[in-house]
Design an enzyme around this catalytic site. Structure first.
Site, short mmCIF file in Angstrom:
data_model
loop_
_atom_site.label_atom_id
_atom_site.label_comp_id
_atom_site.label_asym_id
_atom_site.label_seq_id
_atom_site.Cartn_x
_atom_site.Cartn_y
_atom_site.Cartn_z
N HIS A 117 -12.31 -25.17 -28.65
CA HIS A 117 -11.87 -25.47 -30.02
C HIS A 117 -13.04 -26.12 -30.75
CE1 HIS A 117 -7.60 -24.34 -30.32
NE2 HIS A 117 -7.69 -24.36 -28.99
N ASP A 156 -3.26 -18.41 -30.85
CA ASP A 156 -3.67 -19.77 -31.24
C ASP A 156 -3.61 -19.88 -32.77
OD1 ASP A 156 -4.87 -22.38 -30.95
OD2 ASP A 156 -5.81 -21.68 -29.11
N HIS A 211 -12.29 -21.49 -22.98
CA HIS A 211 -11.54 -21.43 -24.24
C HIS A 211 -11.89 -22.71 -25.01
CE1 HIS A 211 -7.54 -20.75 -26.46
NE2 HIS A 211 -7.75 -22.03 -26.71
C1 LIG Z 1 -0.33 -23.96 -26.12
C2 LIG Z 1 -1.79 -24.21 -26.45
O1 LIG Z 1 -2.02 -23.89 -27.78
C3 LIG Z 1 -2.69 -23.48 -25.49
C4 LIG Z 1 -4.11 -23.51 -25.95
O2 LIG Z 1 -4.57 -22.60 -26.62
C5 LIG Z 1 -4.95 -24.66 -25.65
O3 LIG Z 1 -4.56 -25.52 -24.83
O4 LIG Z 1 -6.03 -24.75 -26.25
MN LIG Z 2 -6.28 -23.21 -27.83
#
Ligand SMILES: C[C@H](O)CC(=O)C(=O)O
Ligand SMILES: [Mn+2]
Length: 352
Positions: free
Chosen positions: A203, A19, A201
């Site tokens: 952000h 990433d 996951h």
């Molecule tokens: C291809 C993307 O970067 C995958 C990912 O890390 C996300 O969807 O978050």
């Molecule tokens: Mn990501």
């Protein structure tokens, strides 16, 4: 007061060499990757992902070209680490089974097979192939805020039926709030086989990376993706060393060395960053408007080219619910906005 995560084991998966490639416009050298990977391994990180930002098959005009091939990165990193497992990302269609086999040959032992959160049915062959190779296999449902808990359960069950050993709720836009995460992870935990692990996951675009990952663990997730120093797309991934500090205080075990992680962040990873990975006007807009974090640098470039503020382009992309793979629509959106605002004359448009 009892510690809320007392006795919980959390498996960490570092993302800064995959990433984080988005944040570096794919320009991390093999030597830098090896140095960072050794540091992660030494600090006890069990899984580290390393490929082009868009994964296997990512090197392209659309997604940019990295400094080395995925095979070169994987082979160098896999031979440099002692205990950590090297993982790869595979978006079916962009990456193929041939590339997965080649990554395995170079030393990759784990894979995130990633689809949009409503399109798990594009992944059966890739998941089955990973299992045949004996890889630790994850189904990775991206942009999960665009599907509700019931819908995500359906998709997760499909991935489980194809052979995924772990299914991830992926907050690609950094849009979710803790209650959104709790609802989705609890629904998956109730519906999936108890042997199937659940991952999250996050952000950090809205500053929720840590809170959301904790909500995920409390709701039943045992795997967490994060990046040391937060190096990742948008405002970055959940900052791994911060997450470790917090969950240790809450009584959980990660099997990692916090001070080594802090030093790695400060002395090795931050100096590699082109620009600080932080919450700024544009990365905050990603989270607020629900935009794929990977779009950030593409949108900034398109905005500059057509003279429209990046924030306006991002808000429009969020309104249109654009998803990964639609990168060409970023240029189209910026160009259309410039035209509507009288910033482009027809002649100039033809020239473009
Ligand atoms: C291809 C993307 O970067 C995958 C990912 O890390 C996300 O969807 O978050
Ligand atoms: Mn990501």
């Amino acid at each position: 007061m009892a510690k809320r995560l007392k006795g919980r084991n959390i498996t960490l998966h570092d993302m800064c060499l995959r990433d984080g490639m988005h944040a570096k416009r794919e320009q991390i050298s093999v030597a830098e990757m090896v140095r960072i990977a050794k540091g992660l391994d030494d600090a006890g990180i069990p899984y580290l992902q390393c490929t082009h930002g868009a994964g296997l098959g990512g090197n392209s005009l659309q997604h940019g070209f990295a400094l080395a091939s995925n095979e070169e990165y994987i082979s160098a990193v896999a031979s440099a680490v002692k205990n950590a497992k090297v993982s790869v990302l595979l978006l079916p269609g962009l990456g193929t089974m041939r590339e997965l086999k080649s990554a395995y040959k170079e030393g990759a032992r784990s894979v995130h097979v990633a689809t949009h959160c409503t399109e798990a049915d594009t992944s059966p062959q890739h998941i089955a192939c990973a299992r045949e190779l004996g890889m630790d296999t994850t189904g990775f449902l991206m942009m999960a805020h665009l599907n509700d808990a019931k819908g995500l359960v359906k998709q997760a069950k499909l991935m489980e039926s194809y052979g995924a050993q772990t299914v991830y709720v992926t907050d690609s836009a950094g849009f979710m709030l803790p209650e959104d995460v709790t609802e989705r992870i609890e629904a998956l935990r109730d519906a999936l086989d108890p042997k199937t692990e659940i991952g999250f996951h996050g952000h950090h675009n809205m500053g929720m990376g840590i809170a959301n990952s904790i909500a995920a663990v409390e709701a039943g997730a045992s795997r967490i993706d994060a990046s040391v120093a937060g190096m990742g797309a948008g405002a970055g991934n959940t900052p791994l060393e911060v997450f470790v500090a917090v969950v240790e205080r809450m009584g959980a075990n990660t099997g990692t060395d916090l001070f080594k992680l802090m030093d790695l962040a400060e002395d090795v990873i931050v100096p590699v960053m082109e620009k600080p990975v932080r919450i700024d006007r544009d990365s905050l807009t990603l989270g607020y408007a629900g935009v794929y974090s990977t779009f950030l640098l593409h949108a900034k470039r398109a905005a500059e080219r057509f003279g429209v503020p990046a924030r306006d382009v991002l808000v429009e992309l969020g309104r249109k619910k654009m998803i990964g793979g639609q990168e060409d629509m970023i240029i189209d959106t910026a160009m259309t906005m410039a035209k509507e605002r009288g910033l482009l004359k027809e002649k100039t448009l033809e020239e473009l």
